[in-house]
Structure formats: structure tokens, C-alpha cells
Design an enzyme around this catalytic site. Structure first.
Site, mmCIF file in Angstrom:
data_model
loop_
_atom_site.group_PDB
_atom_site.id
_atom_site.type_symbol
_atom_site.label_atom_id
_atom_site.label_comp_id
_atom_site.label_asym_id
_atom_site.label_seq_id
_atom_site.Cartn_x
_atom_site.Cartn_y
_atom_site.Cartn_z
ATOM 1 N N GLU A 66 57.727 67.219 80.635
ATOM 2 C CA GLU A 66 58.062 67.221 79.209
ATOM 3 C C GLU A 66 59.521 66.844 78.989
ATOM 4 O O GLU A 66 59.855 66.185 78.005
ATOM 5 C CB GLU A 66 57.750 68.583 78.590
ATOM 6 C CG GLU A 66 56.274 68.976 78.641
ATOM 7 C CD GLU A 66 55.335 67.926 78.072
ATOM 8 O OE1 GLU A 66 55.763 67.130 77.204
ATOM 9 O OE2 GLU A 66 54.164 67.873 78.503
ATOM 10 N N HIS B 124 63.384 59.663 75.108
ATOM 11 C CA HIS B 124 63.873 59.644 73.734
ATOM 12 C C HIS B 124 65.370 59.389 73.689
ATOM 13 O O HIS B 124 65.868 58.601 72.868
ATOM 14 C CB HIS B 124 63.547 60.979 73.055
ATOM 15 C CG HIS B 124 63.792 60.977 71.581
ATOM 16 N ND1 HIS B 124 63.942 62.134 70.848
ATOM 17 C CD2 HIS B 124 63.931 59.961 70.686
ATOM 18 C CE1 HIS B 124 64.151 61.828 69.587
ATOM 19 N NE2 HIS B 124 64.144 60.523 69.458
#
Length: 228
Positions: free
Chosen positions: A98, A105
Site C-alpha cells: 500500500e 502518487h
């Protein structure tokens, strides 16, 4: 529905069940492999973020099982309670994965950017596309355009599942590389984390194949009607 489609759909459902069962089995196995470094999933995630120079992402706990995800809108790594609190190879793998999305990003990884742009469209489309497709099939003789509309909308959701593949594989590769380069895990723990993420990625492969097969089925119906 044609018998050919039913056979393909049945094969995909069987393969999906087998992959999901294997994934559950793997995570149960590696959840018993306690980390020698004693770090929890939360601590693993926070260290990976820090090592990548990411200071504006929070690691939080979210209820449920298999609810782990990265939310780019509020920059949070959401870890299920089992991953957030536990100190095993499975938790380390999921937490690092994750965080891999958070790294994507931060650097503007193009596939993640493309997927994020499709999220609003897919979220809305998934609520009614099946009804449009069903109505399109039932009304194909009098209003064939309705099925075409459904196909276009469903194609967007299929594109989303395809774009998801490089996003998920890249996040896993980033996670495993960081775990190895920083010597976070023993060889046995690293192998377990790699195996767990491999099976998790295969669930996305099955989803993409199933979506592509379904899209082709609807296209064949529309094309067949055009020929008649």
C-alpha cells in the site's frame, strides 16, 4: 446466452475461486510467520514512507478484512486491523504494498494517474451499467443503440481493470525491493511476502480477463444483430 460464453464464464469463475482460495491460504500461512524485527504493519508502513521522503501521508487503521488501500484524495494508507497491528510476513507485505501506491502518487506514476482519473466514471457506471446492458439485449431489435451505450460504458470499466494491472504489480515490486534493500525481513520472511503479493496480484489478472471476456460477449451480440 450462448453455450460458448457460459463455458468461458464458468472457467473464469472457477479460476477466480481457485486464486481467491489460494490467496486466503497463503495469507493465513504467512500470518503465522512472525517477523524477527518485531515491527507491526503500521511501523513497516511508516518506515517505508519515511525512507522514500514522504511526510504528508498518514497511516491509519480501517475496519474489516482485506480492506487495505491507499487513498490518494486524502493521502492516507489505510490498513485493515490485522495488518495494522500484527507483526508477521503477510502484514509486512500488505503494508509495504500500500505504501508502494503512496510512492507512485508522490512521483506521479502515470498508470496510477490514469486509474485515478477513471475512478469517478467507474464508480458511477458500475451502479447501472448491467441494467443498461440487460435492457439493451432485451430491446436490441427495436433500440440497438441502447446496447451500444452499455458496451461503451462497460468498456470504461474494463479499461479500469486493465490499467489496474501495472499499478498493482508496480506497487508490489516497489514494496519487495524496499523490504529487501533495507534488510527489513529475513530470507524466509521475504520469500513469504513475495509469494503473498504474487497471489494477490493474480486476483487482478482474473478480474481483467473476466471483464475482457464479458465485454467481447456483449460486442458479439451487438455485431451479430447488425449482420442480421
Amino acid at each position: 446466452m450462448g453455450s460458448g460464453y457460459l463455458i468461458i464464464a464458468g472457467a473464469i469463475m472457477l479460476f477466480s475461486w481457485l486464486v481467491s482460495s489460494q490467496l486466503k491460504s497463503k495469507f493465513e500461512l504467512y500470518s503465522k510467520l512472525q517477523l524477527r524485527n518485531g515491527m507491526s504493519g503500521r511501523e513497516i508502513a511508516e518506515k517505508m514512507l519515511a525512507d522514500n521522503g514522504i511526510t504528508d501521508v498518514r497511516v491509519i487503521s480501517t475496519p474489516g478484512q482485506l480492506t487495505d488501500h491507499y487513498n490518494p484524495s486524502d493521502k492516507t494508507v489505510n490498513l485493515s486491523e490485522a495488518v495494522y497491528n500484527h507483526r508477521n510476513a503477510a502484514a509486512a507485505a500488505v503494508a509495504a504494498h500500500e505504501c508502494g501506491h503512496a510512492v507512485q502518487h508522490a512521483i506521479g506514476y502515470e498508470w496510477l494517474t490514469m486509474r485515478s482519473k477513471l475512478v469517478p466514471i467507474v464508480s458511477v457506471a458500475s451502479n447501472f451499467v448491467q441494467w443498461i446492458l440487460l435492457a439493451g439485449i432485451l430491446m436490441i431489435k427495436v433500440f440497438p443503440g441502447l446496447l451500444l451505450v452499455g458496451i461503451v460504458i462497460f468498456a470504461a470499466t474494463t479499461l479500469f481493470t486493465i490499467i489496474t494491472l501495472p499499478v498493482e504489480y508496480d506497487a508490489s515490486n516497489r514494496a519487495l525491493a524496499w523490504l529487501e534493500n533495507k534488510h527489513m525481513l529475513t530470507q524466509e520472511e521475504q520469500a513469504g511476502a513475495k509469494d503473498a503479493l504474487k497471489w494477490a496480484a493474480r486476483t487482478y489478472v482474473v478480474a481483467a480477463i473476466g471483464s475482457i471476456a464479458t465485454l467481447l460477449y456483449y460486442i458479439s451480440i451487438y455485431a451479430g444483430n447488425r449482420r442480421n
